[in-house]
Design a protein around this motif. Structure first.
Motif, PDB file in Angstrom:
ATOM      1  N   PRO A   1       0.829  -1.220   0.000  1.00 43.67           N
ATOM      2  CA  PRO A   1       0.000   0.000   0.000  1.00 43.67           C
ATOM      3  C   PRO A   1       0.856   1.260   0.000  1.00 43.67           C
ATOM      4  O   PRO A   1       1.964   1.290   0.571  1.00 43.67           O
ATOM      5  N   LEU A   2       0.374   2.293  -0.660  1.00 45.26           N
ATOM      6  CA  LEU A   2       1.169   3.501  -0.856  1.00 45.26           C
ATOM      7  C   LEU A   2       1.493   4.231   0.444  1.00 45.26           C
ATOM      8  O   LEU A   2       2.395   5.070   0.465  1.00 45.26           O
ATOM      9  N   ASP A   3       0.780   3.905   1.522  1.00 47.35           N
ATOM     10  CA  ASP A   3       1.096   4.514   2.814  1.00 47.35           C
ATOM     11  C   ASP A   3       1.927   3.591   3.702  1.00 47.35           C
ATOM     12  O   ASP A   3       2.162   3.888   4.871  1.00 47.35           O
ATOM     13  N   ASP A   4       2.401   2.482   3.133  1.00 47.14           N
ATOM     14  CA  ASP A   4       3.252   1.542   3.867  1.00 47.14           C
ATOM     15  C   ASP A   4       4.669   2.110   3.964  1.00 47.14           C
ATOM     16  O   ASP A   4       5.172   2.722   3.018  1.00 47.14           O
ATOM     17  N   GLU A   5       5.313   1.884   5.091  1.00 48.27           N
ATOM     18  CA  GLU A   5       6.670   2.412   5.285  1.00 48.27           C
ATOM     19  C   GLU A   5       7.678   1.825   4.305  1.00 48.27           C
ATOM     20  O   GLU A   5       8.739   2.407   4.077  1.00 48.27           O
ATOM     21  N   ASP A   6       7.368   0.657   3.716  1.00 51.10           N
ATOM     22  CA  ASP A   6       8.269   0.051   2.734  1.00 51.10           C
ATOM     23  C   ASP A   6       8.097   0.617   1.334  1.00 51.10           C
ATOM     24  O   ASP A   6       8.888   0.310   0.438  1.00 51.10           O
ATOM     25  N   SER A   7       7.073   1.413   1.114  1.00 54.20           N
ATOM     26  CA  SER A   7       6.819   1.985  -0.206  1.00 54.20           C
ATOM     27  C   SER A   7       7.871   3.027  -0.546  1.00 54.20           C
ATOM     28  O   SER A   7       8.120   3.958   0.219  1.00 54.20           O
ATOM     29  N   ASN A   8       8.485   2.885  -1.705  1.00 54.43           N
ATOM     30  CA  ASN A   8       9.445   3.893  -2.158  1.00 54.43           C
ATOM     31  C   ASN A   8       8.772   5.253  -2.314  1.00 54.43           C
ATOM     32  O   ASN A   8       9.371   6.293  -2.035  1.00 54.43           O
ATOM     33  N   TYR A   9       7.529   5.235  -2.775  1.00 57.00           N
ATOM     34  CA  TYR A   9       6.777   6.484  -2.887  1.00 57.00           C
ATOM     35  C   TYR A   9       6.590   7.128  -1.518  1.00 57.00           C
ATOM     36  O   TYR A   9       6.811   8.341  -1.358  1.00 57.00           O
ATOM     37  N   LYS A  10       6.183   6.356  -0.544  1.00 52.72           N
ATOM     38  CA  LYS A  10       5.969   6.877   0.809  1.00 52.72           C
ATOM     39  C   LYS A  10       7.256   7.479   1.373  1.00 52.72           C
ATOM     40  O   LYS A  10       7.253   8.561   1.975  1.00 52.72           O
ATOM     41  N   GLN A  11       8.373   6.786   1.162  1.00 53.66           N
ATOM     42  CA  GLN A  11       9.655   7.299   1.650  1.00 53.66           C
ATOM     43  C   GLN A  11      10.008   8.614   0.971  1.00 53.66           C
ATOM     44  O   GLN A  11      10.442   9.571   1.624  1.00 53.66           O
ATOM     45  N   ALA A  12       9.820   8.669  -0.351  1.00 52.57           N
ATOM     46  CA  ALA A  12      10.119   9.904  -1.081  1.00 52.57           C
ATOM     47  C   ALA A  12       9.189  11.029  -0.665  1.00 52.57           C
ATOM     48  O   ALA A  12       9.602  12.194  -0.546  1.00 52.57           O
ATOM     49  N   LEU A  13       7.936  10.701  -0.420  1.00 49.52           N
ATOM     50  CA  LEU A  13       6.966  11.710   0.001  1.00 49.52           C
ATOM     51  C   LEU A  13       7.349  12.293   1.353  1.00 49.52           C
ATOM     52  O   LEU A  13       7.379  13.525   1.535  1.00 49.52           O
ATOM     53  N   ASP A  14       7.666  11.428   2.302  1.00 56.00           N
ATOM     54  CA  ASP A  14       7.987  11.884   3.658  1.00 56.00           C
ATOM     55  C   ASP A  14       9.296  12.668   3.713  1.00 56.00           C
ATOM     56  O   ASP A  14       9.421  13.631   4.472  1.00 56.00           O
ATOM     57  N   ARG A  15      10.271  12.242   2.923  1.00 59.41           N
ATOM     58  CA  ARG A  15      11.613  12.806   3.040  1.00 59.41           C
ATOM     59  C   ARG A  15      11.856  13.994   2.120  1.00 59.41           C
ATOM     60  O   ARG A  15      12.755  14.801   2.368  1.00 59.41           O
TER      61      ARG A  15
END
Length: 265
Positions: free
Chosen positions: A85-99
């Motif tokens: 899921p896109l809000d999972d901590e393993d998601s590359n998208y989620k990491q890029a979004l947060d950082r």
């Protein structure tokens, strides 16, 4: 597969004292190319990966770039993605979004950020996610947002920012796996990544990766030392050793990652 001489001819490297220096140089390289491409064609298509790279991109938020980056011209893609899921901590998208992507300075339109299909991600459907991401790329080619590479018909991104694992993998192309030899599809998938979790992933294929105008591989740390040495000895069992580009394939290394490179390589 490219010959050793062909890959060596196009592969370049720069070694920096620390990972922070690598990040500074990566940001400057990205900024310069963004300016070049949106002045030439009004778009800048940049492909990113996960890991430390999303931290290093924060260097683009430094004050020296204030009011100099036309974020509205940027189009963001992922060279690979974990099918979670896109809000999972393993998601590359989620990491890029947060950082990086969610920062107020980064005003890239949401429509210009191309994630994997949300439903496929939630269901863990790697094959479906790969099919739909390929369809997305083809649509953007038809809209002339993504160029095509000469007569091959493969998409040609302006810049890809890549990383390498200690086993020499890049994107989700792992040593000894059949996906590295895929030549027809733009996007392929893997359901049993035992080397590095999560097991389900999609990834650009090697022809797509190597069609990019510019490929920058940033590698830091002692864990990658052995793989870096093998790459520069042209050990093609490592997917990263097969990296080329249309214009430039360059490696940015810190001293730790480059410590086992023989003199002259």
């Amino acid at each position: 597969m490219a010959s050793a001489s062909a890959v060596k001819k196009i592969r370049k490297k720069k070694v920096f004292p620390t990972d922070d220096d690598v990040a500074e140089a990566l940001a400057e390289y990205t900024f310069n190319l963004s300016k070049k491409f949106y002045e030439e064609r009004d778009y800048f298509t940049v492909v990113i990966s996960g890991g430390d790279l999303t931290f290093w991109l924060r260097k683009l938020l430094d004050t020296k770039y204030d009011d100099k980056i036309e974020w509205s011209k940027w189009h963001i893609f992922w060279v690979d993605e974990r099918v979670v899921p896109l809000d999972d901590e393993d998601s590359n998208y989620k990491q890029a979004l947060d950082r990086f992507l969610s920062h107020t300075k980064v005003s890239i339109p949401i429509a210009n950020i191309y994630t994997i299909d949300q439903d496929c991600a939630a269901l863990g459907d790697a094959k479906g996610a790969a099919i739909l991401y390929e369809e997305c790329i083809k649509k953007l080619v038809n809209q002339n947002i993504i160029r095509t590479y000469k007569s091959s018909g493969f998409p040609q991104f302006d810049l890809q920012l890549l990383g390498m694992g200690p086993d020499g993998h890049m994107a989700s192309l792992f040593p000894g796996r059949y996906q590295i030899n895929e030549k027809a599809s733009l996007v392929t998938y893997i359901t049993n990544s035992t080397t590095k979790p999560p097991p389900k992933r999609i990834t650009f294929t090697l022809p797509v990766i190597n069609c990019a105008s510019y490929n920058l591989m940033a590698v830091c740390g002692e864990a990658q030392t052995d793989a870096v040495a093998k790459v520069f000895k042209n050990d093609f069992t490592l997917p990263s050793a097969r990296l080329t580009a249309d214009t430039e394939a360059i490696w940015y290394l810190d001293q730790a990652a480059a410590s086992e490179l023989p003199i002259g390589l």
